[in-house]
Enzyme design. Sequence first.
Site, PDB file in Angstrom:
ATOM      1  N   SER A   1       3.445  -2.304  10.374  1.00 46.42           N
ATOM      2  CA  SER A   1       4.898  -2.334  10.584  1.00 46.42           C
ATOM      3  C   SER A   1       5.544  -3.667  10.189  1.00 46.42           C
ATOM      4  O   SER A   1       6.433  -4.166  10.877  1.00 46.42           O
ATOM      5  CB  SER A   1       5.239  -1.967  12.035  1.00 46.42           C
ATOM      6  OG  SER A   1       4.860  -0.622  12.294  1.00 46.42           O
TER       7      SER A   1
ATOM      8  N   GLU B   1      -5.306  -5.254  10.634  1.00 45.54           N
ATOM      9  CA  GLU B   1      -4.325  -4.180  10.782  1.00 45.54           C
ATOM     10  C   GLU B   1      -4.606  -3.398  12.060  1.00 45.54           C
ATOM     11  O   GLU B   1      -5.377  -2.432  12.043  1.00 45.54           O
ATOM     12  CB  GLU B   1      -4.425  -3.213   9.598  1.00 45.54           C
ATOM     13  CG  GLU B   1      -4.039  -3.821   8.270  1.00 45.54           C
ATOM     14  CD  GLU B   1      -3.413  -2.768   7.360  1.00 45.54           C
ATOM     15  OE1 GLU B   1      -2.316  -3.005   6.885  1.00 45.54           O
ATOM     16  OE2 GLU B   1      -4.022  -1.708   7.166  1.00 45.54           O
TER      17      GLU B   1
ATOM     18  N   GLY C   1       2.563   2.042  10.831  1.00 43.20           N
ATOM     19  CA  GLY C   1       3.525   3.140  10.696  1.00 43.20           C
ATOM     20  C   GLY C   1       4.258   3.488  11.982  1.00 43.20           C
ATOM     21  O   GLY C   1       4.897   4.537  12.068  1.00 43.20           O
TER      22      GLY C   1
ATOM     23  N   GLU D   1      -6.706   4.552   7.878  1.00 45.32           N
ATOM     24  CA  GLU D   1      -6.467   5.975   7.564  1.00 45.32           C
ATOM     25  C   GLU D   1      -7.677   6.591   6.873  1.00 45.32           C
ATOM     26  O   GLU D   1      -7.922   7.791   6.981  1.00 45.32           O
ATOM     27  CB  GLU D   1      -5.178   6.107   6.728  1.00 45.32           C
ATOM     28  CG  GLU D   1      -3.952   5.873   7.606  1.00 45.32           C
ATOM     29  CD  GLU D   1      -2.712   5.365   6.886  1.00 45.32           C
ATOM     30  OE1 GLU D   1      -2.656   5.429   5.644  1.00 45.32           O
ATOM     31  OE2 GLU D   1      -1.798   4.890   7.593  1.00 45.32           O
TER      32      GLU D   1
ATOM     33  N   GLY E   1       4.973   1.253   4.718  1.00 44.33           N
ATOM     34  CA  GLY E   1       6.312   1.846   4.595  1.00 44.33           C
ATOM     35  C   GLY E   1       7.323   0.980   3.847  1.00 44.33           C
ATOM     36  O   GLY E   1       8.016   1.465   2.941  1.00 44.33           O
TER      37      GLY E   1
ATOM     38  N   HIS F   1      -9.536   1.046   5.070  1.00 43.28           N
ATOM     39  CA  HIS F   1      -8.220   1.218   5.710  1.00 43.28           C
ATOM     40  C   HIS F   1      -8.384   2.190   6.882  1.00 43.28           C
ATOM     41  O   HIS F   1      -9.154   3.146   6.806  1.00 43.28           O
ATOM     42  CB  HIS F   1      -7.208   1.760   4.693  1.00 43.28           C
ATOM     43  CG  HIS F   1      -5.811   1.751   5.237  1.00 43.28           C
ATOM     44  ND1 HIS F   1      -5.354   2.713   6.112  1.00 43.28           N
ATOM     45  CD2 HIS F   1      -4.791   0.868   5.068  1.00 43.28           C
ATOM     46  CE1 HIS F   1      -4.104   2.425   6.447  1.00 43.28           C
ATOM     47  NE2 HIS F   1      -3.737   1.305   5.822  1.00 43.28           N
TER      48      HIS F   1
ATOM     49  N   ASN G   1       0.872  -1.179   0.000  1.00 45.39           N
ATOM     50  CA  ASN G   1       0.000   0.000   0.000  1.00 45.39           C
ATOM     51  C   ASN G   1       0.908   1.228   0.000  1.00 45.39           C
ATOM     52  O   ASN G   1       1.511   1.546   1.018  1.00 45.39           O
ATOM     53  CB  ASN G   1      -0.887  -0.038   1.257  1.00 45.39           C
ATOM     54  CG  ASN G   1      -1.718   1.223   1.418  1.00 45.39           C
ATOM     55  OD1 ASN G   1      -1.818   2.040   0.499  1.00 45.39           O
ATOM     56  ND2 ASN G   1      -2.314   1.391   2.586  1.00 45.39           N
ATOM     57  N   TRP G   2       1.000   1.868  -1.161  1.00 48.66           N
ATOM     58  CA  TRP G   2       1.939   2.983  -1.288  1.00 48.66           C
ATOM     59  C   TRP G   2       1.426   4.260  -0.611  1.00 48.66           C
ATOM     60  O   TRP G   2       2.156   5.227  -0.491  1.00 48.66           O
ATOM     61  CB  TRP G   2       2.232   3.263  -2.757  1.00 48.66           C
ATOM     62  CG  TRP G   2       3.025   2.192  -3.448  1.00 48.66           C
ATOM     63  CD1 TRP G   2       3.506   1.037  -2.900  1.00 48.66           C
ATOM     64  CD2 TRP G   2       3.424   2.174  -4.828  1.00 48.66           C
ATOM     65  NE1 TRP G   2       4.181   0.307  -3.854  1.00 48.66           N
ATOM     66  CE2 TRP G   2       4.142   0.976  -5.045  1.00 48.66           C
ATOM     67  CE3 TRP G   2       3.237   3.038  -5.908  1.00 48.66           C
ATOM     68  CZ2 TRP G   2       4.680   0.635  -6.279  1.00 48.66           C
ATOM     69  CZ3 TRP G   2       3.762   2.706  -7.147  1.00 48.66           C
ATOM     70  CH2 TRP G   2       4.483   1.514  -7.331  1.00 48.66           C
ATOM     71  N   LYS G   3       0.149   4.273  -0.247  1.00 50.65           N
ATOM     72  CA  LYS G   3      -0.452   5.474   0.367  1.00 50.65           C
ATOM     73  C   LYS G   3      -0.198   6.691  -0.536  1.00 50.65           C
ATOM     74  O   LYS G   3      -0.244   6.549  -1.755  1.00 50.65           O
ATOM     75  CB  LYS G   3       0.076   5.655   1.791  1.00 50.65           C
ATOM     76  CG  LYS G   3      -0.063   4.363   2.611  1.00 50.65           C
ATOM     77  CD  LYS G   3       0.181   4.536   4.066  1.00 50.65           C
ATOM     78  CE  LYS G   3       0.023   3.185   4.757  1.00 50.65           C
ATOM     79  NZ  LYS G   3       0.105   3.256   6.198  1.00 50.65           N
TER      80      LYS G   3
HETATM   81  P1  PGA Z   1       2.900   0.132   7.643  1.00 51.63           P
HETATM   82  O1  PGA Z   1       1.440   0.363   7.014  1.00 51.63           O
HETATM   83  O2  PGA Z   1       3.440  -1.132   7.031  1.00 51.63           O
HETATM   84  O3  PGA Z   1       3.684   1.347   7.226  1.00 51.63           O
HETATM   85  O4  PGA Z   1       2.712   0.019   9.114  1.00 51.63           O
HETATM   86  C1  PGA Z   1       0.542  -0.698   6.837  1.00 51.63           C
HETATM   87  C2  PGA Z   1      -0.756  -0.216   6.242  1.00 51.63           C
HETATM   88  O5  PGA Z   1      -1.178   0.898   6.540  1.00 51.63           O
HETATM   89  O6  PGA Z   1      -1.395  -0.944   5.459  1.00 51.63           O
END
Ligand code: PGA
Length: 248
Positions: free
Chosen positions: A207, A161, A167, A93, A229, A91, A3-5
């Site tokens: 993470s 998640e 993150g 976020e 990330g 997600h 997931n490149w966000k």
């Molecule tokens: P992260 O993000 O690997 O940077 O913790 C995971 C995600 O949001 O899917």
Amino acid sequence: MGNWKMNPRTLSEAKKLFIDVRKNARSSKSSVEVVVAPPFPFISEIQRLSPSRSVKIASQDAYFEVSGAYTGEVSLSMLRTVGVDYVIVGHSERRALGDSDEEVQKTTAAVLKSNMTAIVCVGEKKRDSHGSHFGVVEGQLKSAIQGISKAKKNHLVIAYEPVWAIGTGKNATADDVLEMKLFIQKVLTDSFGRTTANAVRILYGGSVKQKNAEEILQKSEVDGFLIGGASLRASEFNTIVKMVRKYE
Ligand code: PGA
């Protein structure tokens, strides 16, 4: 799945990252699926770099309505026409920006109706000693899968998640992930029956790095990862893909 966000900053960086991921994805006869979710404006250019679909494309979100006056939204049929097969739904976020359980449910249903695959994200914000995280995940999951028929099971993926792990560099332990995977399977079994529930793939995200991926894979038996990330560093992402292949 990466997931490149809202990364990387430019199309040329995105293409380079994709090409480096594709090199590794192509070199194997493995059945492990490699998927990346670039930002919307990069999707069509990126999918042209993978005509054989050795790397599949996901979108980070979508809107459940078919068309109309929804400024800023993107429909599933639009995403399909630019080669998207997978849609991340709910997600944390997006939930933090206001997406409700009801929207997650409508989007999940719309993704499955479009014969695309929904990656439904569930996870608690924090943990306490009373195990309240199970109730949170159960609520999100039951709401998201409401009304889904058993026949769609191959198009449903659940990503556990925990928000506190995203993150932050603090991943859930392999034991935590195993416990939650079994719990998710139980909730799915209550709705769909065991055979169908066992066919739903369950991912872990939060993470995930090359240094912790192998232990989580080995002990928790998850079907794969949703990686933020570390998916922006092709060599690290590719190393994790190789680990997943070892356990397929
Ligand atoms: P992260 O993000 O690997 O940077 O913790 C995971 C995600 O949001 O899917």
